[in-house]
Design an enzyme around this catalytic site. Structure first.
Site, PDB file in Angstrom:
ATOM      1  N   GLN A 113       1.004  -1.126   0.056  1.00 50.37           N
ATOM      2  CA  GLN A 113       0.272   0.248   0.141  1.00 50.37           C
ATOM      3  C   GLN A 113       0.477   1.215   0.121  1.00 50.37           C
ATOM      4  OE1 GLN A 113      -2.957  -0.046   3.133  1.00 50.37           O
ATOM      5  NE2 GLN A 113      -3.454   2.277   3.100  1.00 50.37           N
ATOM      6  N   GLU A 232     -10.131  -1.724   6.371  1.00 47.03           N
ATOM      7  CA  GLU A 232      -9.106  -2.243   7.159  1.00 47.03           C
ATOM      8  C   GLU A 232      -9.249  -3.068   8.777  1.00 47.03           C
ATOM      9  OE1 GLU A 232      -4.770  -0.422   5.984  1.00 47.03           O
ATOM     10  OE2 GLU A 232      -6.064   1.240   6.852  1.00 47.03           O
TER      11      GLU A 232
END
Length: 379
Positions: A113, A232
């Site tokens: 990421q 998340e």
């Protein structure tokens, strides 16, 4: 929310437990590919057309719990499976989903990421990495930091500024970038307090990404990035808490064995940790049943970040002066050897910072949940 496991969930749990026991005993050389062969990657994705098996929400919880309880290897495919894939399902084109979801489901392609930068961590809108359109590609220049798995990843989803002169969250795009670009992408591991290097700096020097690999369209990167961040704290949070249970049990066992449990202050702290962990589980289960609850991810991060850091501190308090000593099997070959609880203490110091600092999470809750005036930002 009424959260119960039905008979089908119980059957699913037995299937998952049996599969994990059997395959962990075989010690496969590539665990991600083994999970892919079993159809266990992407069980939360829709329709099961990418090689994944379909599972209900409660069954996803069952799988997360069984995986954590089995002490299976730490997942290297988590970022692709649980962050990028749902983002592509929500915002990607049919071609993007067809290209990237199958290899994720097979455990063949790993992702990292590319969000945080030296000047844009918790305040993500300060991104300065630039991506310039050049025909059917983008040329990317900039630096990212605190990037998990960058040293192993095949691909990176990168938030970059594609509109010249844009500011804050405007003019950003979400690009899918191949990591195998020698001379254009450099990965530098970051050595931490623990002596290990789970995180990396990544430097892009005229790196390339296809124009067809912009997710959500050029200039819409902020909306896509925020959608991803909300993912998340999903089912994976419950698996994380199973790991927390094991850590707490080790600290309690140490307190009993060493006599520290006789101290009423330490005993009260142990009970407090246990009670807070129960509350975290109930909160996680509650929010799983509420679609898109505003502020829920920030509340979850505040809860577990502070809890885990306090557990590390408690582990050291229970051990007393012995906490500063190296392990008994220390050798010159590893002069910085740490035992698991020492590692827990040092690593958890960052729990309230990475993934969005406590200050940022409180600002989100204040503005988006409580409706308080927005924080004044200096231009």
């Amino acid at each position: 929310m009424e959260f119960h496991f039905n008979p089908q969930d119980t059957t699913f749990r037995q299937t998952a437990r049996t599969w994990l026991t059997t395959h962990l005993a075989q010690q496969p050389p590539d665990w991600e590919r083994e999970l892919g062969k079993g159809g266990w990657i992407g069980i939360g994705w829709p329709d099961g057309t990418y090689g994944n098996r379909r599972a209900t929400l409660t069954q996803q919880v069952v799988w997360a719990e069984e995986y954590a309880r089995s002490a299976a290897p730490t997942r290297t495919g988590h970022i692709g499976e649980n962050l990028l894939a749902p983002t592509l399902i929500a915002h990607g084109t049919l071609a993007q989903r067809a290209r990237f979801l199958p290899p994720i489901a097979r455990g063949e392609e790993l992702w990292c990421q590319g969000y945080s930068e030296p000047g844009a961590g918790s305040d993500l809108a300060g991104i300065r990495t630039v991506a310039r359109r050049d025909g059917d590609t983008y040329r990317i220049t900039g630096q990212k930091i605190w990037i998990s798995l960058a040293h192993e990843a095949h691909w990176c989803f990168v938030l970059a500024r594609t509109e010249q002169g844009s500011r804050r969250h405007h003019g950003l795009s979400f690009l899918l970038v191949p990591m195998d670009q020698p001379g254009r992408i450099e990965v530098r591991p970051i050595r931490q307090l623990t002596g290990t290097s789970e995180f990396n700096e990544v430097f892009f020097d005229d790196a390339r990404a296809l124009a067809d690999h912009v997710v959500g369209g050029e200039g819409n990167g902020w909306a896509v990035a925020m959608s991803l961040l909300a993912l998340e704290r999903g089912v994976s949070t419950l698996a994380q808490q199973i790991g927390f249970v094991g850590e707490l049990e080790r600290v309690v066992a140490l307190a009993v064995a060493g006599g520290a449990v006789a101290d009423p202050v330490l005993r009260a702290r142990l009970v407090q940790q246990w009670a807070e962990l129960k509350v975290m589980r109930w909160n996680a289960l509650r929010t799983l049943g509420s679609s898109g609850e505003v502020g829920a991810p920030s509340v979850a991060k505040l809860l577990w970040g502070g809890w885990h850091r306090r557990l590390g501190e408690l582990a050291m308090a229970v051990r007393g002066a012995a906490a500063t000593a190296g392990p008994r099997d220390w050798t010159q070959d590893d002069p910085y050897a740490l035992d698991p609880l020492q590692h827990l203490f040092l690593f958890s110091r960052a729990d309230t910072i990475y993934g969005g600092s406590d200050e940022i999470q409180r600002t989100i809750i204040a503005e988006r949940v409580l409706g308080l005036p927005r924080e004044v930002r200096v231009p």
